[in-house]
Motif scaffolding. Sequence first.
Motif, PDB file in Angstrom:
ATOM      1  N   UNK A 104      -2.316   4.201  12.034  1.00 53.56           N
ATOM      2  CA  UNK A 104      -1.156   3.595  12.695  1.00 53.56           C
ATOM      3  C   UNK A 104      -1.245   2.066  12.671  1.00 53.56           C
ATOM      4  N   UNK A 105      -2.456   1.533  12.805  1.00 54.32           N
ATOM      5  CA  UNK A 105      -2.635   0.081  12.770  1.00 54.32           C
ATOM      6  C   UNK A 105      -2.282  -0.482  11.391  1.00 54.32           C
ATOM      7  N   UNK A 106      -2.806   0.139  10.337  1.00 56.68           N
ATOM      8  CA  UNK A 106      -2.546  -0.356   8.976  1.00 56.68           C
ATOM      9  C   UNK A 106      -1.054  -0.225   8.635  1.00 56.68           C
ATOM     10  N   UNK A 107      -0.422   0.849   9.115  1.00 58.75           N
ATOM     11  CA  UNK A 107       1.017   1.023   8.892  1.00 58.75           C
ATOM     12  C   UNK A 107       1.811  -0.071   9.620  1.00 58.75           C
ATOM     13  N   UNK A 108       1.362  -0.441  10.833  1.00 57.77           N
ATOM     14  CA  UNK A 108       2.037  -1.512  11.587  1.00 57.77           C
ATOM     15  C   UNK A 108       1.907  -2.850  10.841  1.00 57.77           C
ATOM     16  N   UNK A 110       0.807  -1.212   0.000  1.00 52.52           N
ATOM     17  CA  UNK A 110       0.000   0.000   0.000  1.00 52.52           C
ATOM     18  C   UNK A 110       0.847   1.273   0.000  1.00 52.52           C
ATOM     19  N   UNK A 111       0.408   2.252  -0.786  1.00 52.31           N
ATOM     20  CA  UNK A 111       1.000   3.585  -0.733  1.00 52.31           C
ATOM     21  C   UNK A 111       0.315   4.376   0.379  1.00 52.31           C
ATOM     22  N   UNK A 112       0.841   5.557   0.679  1.00 51.98           N
ATOM     23  CA  UNK A 112       0.241   6.399   1.712  1.00 51.98           C
ATOM     24  C   UNK A 112      -1.206   6.750   1.366  1.00 51.98           C
ATOM     25  N   UNK A 113      -1.436   7.022   0.068  1.00 51.61           N
ATOM     26  CA  UNK A 113      -2.794   7.353  -0.379  1.00 51.61           C
ATOM     27  C   UNK A 113      -3.724   6.161  -0.172  1.00 51.61           C
ATOM     28  N   UNK A 114      -3.250   4.960  -0.481  1.00 47.70           N
ATOM     29  CA  UNK A 114      -4.067   3.748  -0.333  1.00 47.70           C
ATOM     30  C   UNK A 114      -4.340   3.442   1.140  1.00 47.70           C
ATOM     31  N   UNK A 115      -3.369   3.741   1.996  1.00 43.84           N
ATOM     32  CA  UNK A 115      -3.574   3.555   3.433  1.00 43.84           C
ATOM     33  C   UNK A 115      -4.694   4.469   3.921  1.00 43.84           C
TER      34      UNK A 115
END
Length: 330
Positions: free
Chosen positions: A321-325, A229-234
């Motif tokens: 933060x959860x999806x980034x983790x 995922x990109x930042x936009x997709x996150x």
Amino acid sequence: MSGFADIYGYDTIKEHLQNAVVMDKVSHAYVFSGNLGAGKKMLAKIFAKTLQCEEGGKEPCNHCHSCVQAESNNQPDIIWVRHEKPGSIGVDDIRDQLVADIQIKPYSSRYKIYIIDEAEKLTVQAQNALLKTIEEPPAYGIVILLSKNADIFLQTILSRCVVLDLKPLSDSLVENYIKDHISCGDYERKFAAKFARGCIGRAISILESDEFSQLKNQVVSMVKNAKDMTSVEIMDSVKKAGEFKLVIDDYLDLLNVWFRDVLIFKSTADTNLIIFSDEISSIRNQAELVSYEGLQDILDSIDKVKVRLQANVNFDLTMELLIMAIKENL
């Protein structure tokens, strides 16, 4: 028409209630405690119907005038206490619908039964208003509190009630109920039975709710694509998660089940233990990619999100933060 025989599980509780009816040892106050979908309302309805049945047996006859009325929720001496505000049951609700009303003798039955659903929403003032009635009830008065958590009640309330805890049923019992009552495929039945965590009502809603199906698809799509995922997709995934804010616990539970599946497959390679059994390929791929430490970090992150959301921390930031983790550990 239903009776105690139609309730799956809870044999000890059913026996206790039926014995109370037959031996004429009915308490004036009960608490039925259990998770959402555990069957508290069905149990209360059948107990009340049995108490008011004109034949006086341990099962409702289902053909007398009282039973027919009770089945259609029109029995005048079985009162479901309503509340105006969605978040709480206030003192005025209890005073108007119960405390004052219970002084009037039953219209046509032996008992006058008051059932308070979602009783965990009773304010302290409402509980105190209820307390005097429970302490000194008329001979015909019975109060049944239905709650997800009996611990929230004042100790003075609990000490005057018979507390019956509807503990989670076994997965096999839930699955048997589904098999007997709902037409669905093997995967859907097994998934609902396992995800329902011992609550038949929850299993039914999983199978019959379009919203749950959409929620599940959204969660599966997110976890399968999180790695790239990109930042936009996150941020787009955060926005989509926000559409399910009212059922965010289900969203997080689905995430939890997915990564426990990955952990179990990584440990055992046994596909029979997997709940998301229609996603074995993706489960296998992630099990090969992620370390045990990474999986534990993801599961810990999901648990932390539940705590943060209960504390009203910013929803979007918490989910981001959860999806980034998840992305970082994949």
